[in-house]
Write an enzyme that holds these catalytic residues in place. Structure first.
Site, PDB file in Angstrom:
ATOM      1  N   LEU A 591       1.891 -12.352   3.779  1.00 12.41           N
ATOM      2  CA  LEU A 591       3.138 -11.227   4.336  1.00 12.41           C
ATOM      3  C   LEU A 591       2.602 -10.116   4.831  1.00 12.41           C
ATOM      4  O   LEU A 591       3.483  -9.591   5.720  1.00 12.41           O
ATOM      5  CB  LEU A 591       4.000 -11.120   3.063  1.00 12.41           C
ATOM      6  CG  LEU A 591       4.659 -12.364   2.392  1.00 12.41           C
ATOM      7  CD1 LEU A 591       5.400 -11.823   1.111  1.00 12.41           C
ATOM      8  CD2 LEU A 591       5.540 -12.888   3.243  1.00 12.41           C
ATOM      9  N   GLU A 593      -0.755  -6.967   4.936  1.00 10.47           N
ATOM     10  CA  GLU A 593      -2.046  -6.478   4.480  1.00 10.47           C
ATOM     11  C   GLU A 593      -2.022  -4.995   4.307  1.00 10.47           C
ATOM     12  O   GLU A 593      -1.779  -4.214   5.263  1.00 10.47           O
ATOM     13  CB  GLU A 593      -3.248  -7.032   5.238  1.00 10.47           C
ATOM     14  CG  GLU A 593      -4.652  -6.618   4.758  1.00 10.47           C
ATOM     15  CD  GLU A 593      -5.923  -7.114   5.375  1.00 10.47           C
ATOM     16  OE1 GLU A 593      -6.981  -6.890   5.006  1.00 10.47           O
ATOM     17  OE2 GLU A 593      -5.544  -7.884   6.314  1.00 10.47           O
ATOM     18  N   GLY A 594      -2.498  -4.429   3.130  1.00 15.85           N
ATOM     19  CA  GLY A 594      -2.417  -2.978   3.014  1.00 15.85           C
ATOM     20  C   GLY A 594      -3.893  -2.713   2.390  1.00 15.85           C
ATOM     21  O   GLY A 594      -4.783  -3.478   2.597  1.00 15.85           O
ATOM     22  N   GLY A 595      -3.887  -1.536   1.963  1.00 13.97           N
ATOM     23  CA  GLY A 595      -5.302  -0.875   1.473  1.00 13.97           C
ATOM     24  C   GLY A 595      -5.903  -1.422   0.255  1.00 13.97           C
ATOM     25  O   GLY A 595      -6.811  -1.453   0.110  1.00 13.97           O
ATOM     26  N   PHE A 596      -4.892  -2.124  -0.541  1.00 18.26           N
ATOM     27  CA  PHE A 596      -5.442  -2.764  -1.853  1.00 18.26           C
ATOM     28  C   PHE A 596      -5.876  -4.215  -1.469  1.00 18.26           C
ATOM     29  O   PHE A 596      -6.252  -4.767  -2.415  1.00 18.26           O
ATOM     30  CB  PHE A 596      -4.295  -2.811  -2.570  1.00 18.26           C
ATOM     31  CG  PHE A 596      -3.764  -1.233  -2.810  1.00 18.26           C
ATOM     32  CD1 PHE A 596      -4.446  -0.306  -3.341  1.00 18.26           C
ATOM     33  CD2 PHE A 596      -2.530  -0.887  -2.744  1.00 18.26           C
ATOM     34  CE1 PHE A 596      -4.260   1.109  -3.255  1.00 18.26           C
ATOM     35  CE2 PHE A 596      -1.935   0.354  -2.824  1.00 18.26           C
ATOM     36  CZ  PHE A 596      -3.030   1.346  -3.000  1.00 18.26           C
ATOM     37  N   GLY A 597      -5.351  -4.814  -0.507  1.00 19.02           N
ATOM     38  CA  GLY A 597      -5.510  -6.338  -0.226  1.00 19.02           C
ATOM     39  C   GLY A 597      -4.355  -7.002   0.586  1.00 19.02           C
ATOM     40  O   GLY A 597      -3.405  -6.311   0.798  1.00 19.02           O
ATOM     41  N   VAL A 598      -4.425  -8.203   0.652  1.00 10.46           N
ATOM     42  CA  VAL A 598      -3.463  -9.142   1.085  1.00 10.46           C
ATOM     43  C   VAL A 598      -2.289  -9.446   0.210  1.00 10.46           C
ATOM     44  O   VAL A 598      -2.601  -9.732  -0.887  1.00 10.46           O
ATOM     45  CB  VAL A 598      -4.274 -10.212   1.804  1.00 10.46           C
ATOM     46  CG1 VAL A 598      -3.024 -11.124   2.547  1.00 10.46           C
ATOM     47  CG2 VAL A 598      -5.353 -10.022   2.512  1.00 10.46           C
ATOM     48  N   LYS A 614      -0.017 -10.040  -4.640  1.00 13.72           N
ATOM     49  CA  LYS A 614      -0.710  -8.963  -4.030  1.00 13.72           C
ATOM     50  C   LYS A 614      -2.167  -9.341  -4.715  1.00 13.72           C
ATOM     51  O   LYS A 614      -2.254  -9.113  -5.732  1.00 13.72           O
ATOM     52  CB  LYS A 614      -0.199  -7.392  -4.179  1.00 13.72           C
ATOM     53  CG  LYS A 614      -1.195  -6.522  -3.642  1.00 13.72           C
ATOM     54  CD  LYS A 614      -0.958  -5.051  -3.927  1.00 13.72           C
ATOM     55  CE  LYS A 614       0.540  -4.659  -3.146  1.00 13.72           C
ATOM     56  NZ  LYS A 614       1.078  -3.358  -3.309  1.00 13.72           N
ATOM     57  N   ASP A 711       3.132   8.136  -2.654  1.00 10.05           N
ATOM     58  CA  ASP A 711       3.070   7.438  -1.347  1.00 10.05           C
ATOM     59  C   ASP A 711       4.342   6.990  -0.805  1.00 10.05           C
ATOM     60  O   ASP A 711       4.684   5.883  -0.362  1.00 10.05           O
ATOM     61  CB  ASP A 711       2.103   6.257  -1.375  1.00 10.05           C
ATOM     62  CG  ASP A 711       1.760   5.969  -0.061  1.00 10.05           C
ATOM     63  OD1 ASP A 711       1.505   6.689   0.850  1.00 10.05           O
ATOM     64  OD2 ASP A 711       0.939   4.761   0.047  1.00 10.05           O
TER      65      ASP A 711
END
Length: 889
Positions: A591, A593-598, A614, A711
């Protein structure tokens, strides 16, 4: 409003006296509060007023002060029973009635004062009325012998409402009646402020005032007529079923111009030429017109056409109202109805209402503090004349013995000091004191208090000064409080309850030996238990503690830190890695991808429950201990406007969080318009903002301990299938560092552009940092501009907005995709709120609770406009504001 004294009784008999109506009336008073002020204690309460059918009660339970008076005998013959008595207030500057109401419900508040020469002085008493902490009106009770009536529509901000009489000169305030009537929340709406009744007319040559029970809302309709008019009527009952419920007998008569070819003209003089008005025009055709007949006319205000070619419906109400407040040049209001060329009949009108706008800007004291101080007042049975109304505001009426503070106009006042020294207090120290969470100073000295010093005083972190001396307290001071004293708290108590280490004498008997024996036995038992636990753990290597750590997690962060299996809640929400792979179909559908993973799409056991999974990236720098803490934290956070955690995976080097699936993606996705979706309407954007604000408010004040998101941004506001907004990533941002931004300080976290500059500069995190970020999101919602755009002259969105505001052109600030489809008042209000949230100084920002209140007011203003369907047979809206572009405020 004023009513002629000589005809008051006769008028009400003509208008309302019918046995069948009175029986029905008694059943239709749900939510009514009708107080007969000064009703003697020896008279029956409640009682039914024989001519109106209204149920009146004594006011004695709603006020702690005042004396009973009775009108002069010369008034008795023509005065209703409820007007015979009054309550007057010779003592104190402010005397307040306290009523229990429903927060957020619209009420019509009516105060009636019939002087009736009750004191034999033949004077004209004059005083002020306040609602809570805000000035309502000045009541000149001697101006009319018939009495004076003041009405205002008001929405309480809590479940408690104060109506106060304030002495302004040498005359004594008094009141005859105090009444509250619930109104529909979707009627009499304003962009801001409250509506004070100026005039309410039905156009008839009758002399009868129409009120309850004909008007189920108990509004008072005065007849008015002019020699330039002619009256027409019907004997049939019209349909009055719109939100205003105008009485049917008001709609059965109408006025038309005496000269059929002339316009219908109506004029009204305001008390002040600067007053702003909301006007409500009620129409119902009373004549059955033939197919070749018509009644069509234009509506003009101050000579300008406000509504064209209006046709009233036969026996069916249509209400036309102003969308925004209007003014009258020189204080003289001119309404004109002018027949069109197509019309065979002259214009008509049945009724008209004028309301002036009154603003109540002063915020009332924090409700928790109000409840606490009233609890203390009841505990000690304090009957101070000054302890009425709002405890803190207005400042000139602050309760004796209290100090309060308020940062600014958008911050609720809080009680910071309580001084009840030398007031004859008895009993224990009141438990309600602990609920004054901002209390800095407490002085209960020189009283007759008994019992011990309560433990809760030590946990009141805001306290810096406590004086309990010269009382009859016993026991000893709690050790936690003594520790607070060592840390700087100023504590004053009598010496007999002080017990410093070494100063208390203990009788030397066999007790020390027994204590030593007990302690020794306990130590042995504890050691045995620890050994058994160690042996047991060695025999069970499959526990999570002994699994290999993830490749980037230090070993010391794993030992004895696994998520507690003793919690049923935790067990129920824990998934294995194989289950994660099954629900995501082997990570088939990413869906994002962010700083913590896919993040992957999934569903649980093939069911209809969709989830977002996540997976923690191997490159992420967080520790296992932080992951554990966040899971425990997220499992206890539950709110409709926070994305809920369905479960988690904690298996060897596989860490994952499983959230509810949000099918409409995020706010930024819809604002961008890059994906072919429909444009978010303005009222939808406001509702999304309210949803997000409610989620943040819960994190700030609904959680214990409270949480700071850190955030807040448009991509972290997700939307479900109903476009309900929910905050996401509200927990992990505290514990994880962004893998792509390792250069960002481990203390300061957030997204550039949204990051609170004060937090970035000082490193001190507080709820106000979220408020700043939310202000940036609100500016995005309004403008659809990029938060940081190097191509702009003013690169940051706050700088750009301020620059555009100075130019006074709102059309260049608003998202052009909206194509002007918005109420300018709600836009200005939202824009001002956004700029306050994004103030560089945290002290000047509103709390999230205040943000929620303001945004809801924006929605009320917008819905008032959008809700009036121009094609509806019941209600149409009219805007007297002919300006296309509002000027800067």
């Amino acid at each position: 409003m004023e009513f002629p004294h000589s005809v008051l009784l006769v008028v009400l008999i003509i208008a309302t006296f019918a046995i069948s109506n009175l029986v029905q009336a008694e059943e239709d008073q749900e939510g009514f509060i009708s107080l007969d002020c000064g009703l003697p204690p020896n008279e029956v309460s409640p009682y039914i007023e024989p001519f109106t059918g209204l149920r009146f009660s004594s006011d004695s339970s709603f006020i702690q002060s005042g004396k009973i008076g009775k009108v002069d005998k010369s008034f008795e013959a023509t005065t209703l029973k409820s007007y015979m008595t009054l309550r007057y207030f010779p003592d104190g500057k402010r005397n307040c009635y306290n009523l229990i109401v429903k927060q957020g419900k619209t009420y019509m508040i009516r105060a009636t004062a019939l002087y009736g020469n009750y004191d034999g002085l033949n004077i004209s008493p004059k005083f002020d009325l306040y609602i809570g902490a805000n000035f309502w009106t000045t009541l000149d009770a001697g101006e009319y012998l018939s009495g004076v009536v003041e009405e205002v529509n008001y929405i309480p901000r809590s479940n408690s409402l104060d109506v106060c009489l304030v002495k302004t000169d040498t005359s004594t305030p008094f009141l005859s009646l105090l009444e509250l009537r619930p109104l529909d929340n979707d009627s009499y709406l304003t962009g801001s402020g409250s509506l004070k009744t100026f005039r309410r007319y039905y156009l008839s040559n009758s002399e009868s005032v129409i009120a309850y029970p004909e008007d189920v809302k108990d509004r008072i309709w005065e007849p008015t007529f002019d020699s330039e008019w002619k009256q027409i009527w019907t004997t049939l009952k019209p349909n009055n079923s719109n939100g205003y419920l105008v009485p049917k007998n008001v709609l059965m008569t109408a006025a038309i111009p005496a000269n059929d070819s002339a316009p219908f003209r109506f004029t009204e003089e305001l008390d002040s030429p600067t007053d702003e008005l909301y006007v409500y025009l009620h129409f119902s055709e009373v004549q059955s017109l033939q197919a070749n007949e018509s009644r069509e006319f234009d509506i003009l205000w101050s000579g300008e056409v406000a509504y064209e070619a209006f046709i009233p419906e036969y026996l069916n109400i249509t209400t036309i109202q102003t969308n925004t407040p209007v003014t009258c040049p020189g204080g003289k209001c001119n309404l004109e109805l002018k027949r069109t060329k197509n019309s065979t009949h002259p214009p008509l009108i049945n009724a008209i209402e004028f309301y002036t706008v009154v603003n109540f800007p002063q915020l009332e004291t924090n409700e928790t503090d109000v409840v606490a101080i009233k609890d203390i007042k009841a505990t000690y049975e304090l009957n101070r004349i000054t302890w009425q109304g709002d405890p803190c505001v207005p400042q000139k009426f602050i309760w004796e013995g209290l100090d309060c503070n308020s940062k600014d106009a958008l911050t609720l006042p809080r009680i910071t000091s309580l001084n009840l020294s030398s007031t004859g207090l008895t009993g224990n120290i009141a438990a309600g004191i602990q609920n004054l969470t901002h209390l800095d100073k407490l002085d209960l000295s020189n009283n007759n208090l008994t019992g011990g010093v309560p433990e809760f005083l030590a946990s009141m972190k805001s306290l810096s000064f406590i004086n309990l001396s010269k009382n009859n307290l016993n026991g000893s001071i709690p050790q936690a409080l003594l520790k607070r004293e060592k840390d700087g708290l100023k504590l004053s108590v009598d010496e007999q309850i002080r017990c410093f280490p070494g100063s208390c004498v203990i009788t030397k008997k066999k007790f020390p030996v027994m204590i030593v024996a007990l302690v020794s036995s306990a130590v042995v038992v504890i050691l045995v238990v620890l050994v058994l636990i160690f042996v047991f753990k060695k025999k069970k290597p499959s526990n999570l503690e002994d699994l290999p750590p993830s490749s980037n997690t230090p070993r010391e962060n794993i030992t004895s830190t696994s998520i507690s299996d003793t919690s049923i809640e935790t067990k129920r929400k824990r998934f294995s890695y194989s289950e994660v792979m099954e629900m995501t179909k082997n990570l088939q559908r990413p869906l994002g991808e962010g700083g913590f993973g896919v993040v992957y799409h999934g569903d649980i056991n093939g069911s209809s429950q969709q989830v977002a999974v996540k997976l923690l990236s191997q490159s992420s720098t967080q520790g296992y201990k932080e992951f554990k803490a966040e899971v425990e934290l997220l499992l206890r956070v539950h709110h409709i406007n926070l994305v809920s955690l369905v479960g988690y995976c904690d298996e060897r080097d596989h860490l994952a969080l499983i959230y509810e699936y949000m099918s409409n993606k995020d706010l930024k996705h819809h604002l961008s318009g890059k994906h072919g979706g429909s444009v978010l309407k303005w009222n939808t954007r406001l509702q999304i903002a309210v949803d997000a604000a409610l989620g943040l408010e819960y994190l700030h004040i609904g959680c214990r301990p409270s949480m700071v998101h850190r955030d807040v941004k448009s991509t972290n506001i997700l939307l479900d299938d109903q476009f309900t907004a929910k905050m996401a990533d509200f927990g992990l941002s505290r514990s994880f560092q962004l893998g792509d931004e390792s250069q960002v300080s481990t203390v300061v976290a957030g997204t550039p552009g949204y990051l609170d500059p004060e937090y970035y500069r000082t490193g001190r995190l507080a709820e106000m940092s979220d408020v700043y970020s939310f202000g940036i999101v609100l500016l995005e919602i309004i403008t659809n501009q990029r938060v940081i755009d190097p191509a702009r002259e003013k690169s940051h969105i706050t700088e750009w907005t301020a620059f555009m505001l100075n130019r006074g052109d709102i059309t260049r600030i608003m998202d052009p995709n909206l194509q002007g489809d918005y109420n300018s008042r709600s836009v200005w209000r939202a824009l001002e709120l956004a700029m306050m949230c994004a103030n560089p100084s945290s002290e000047k920002r509103p709390s999230m609770s205040q943000v929620v209140i303001e945004l809801k007011e924006c929605i009320r203003s917008e819905n008032k406009t959008q809700g009036m369907d121009s094609h509806s047979s019941f209600e149409q809206s009219m805007s007297f504001d002919t300006k296309a572009v509002p000027s800067a405020r």
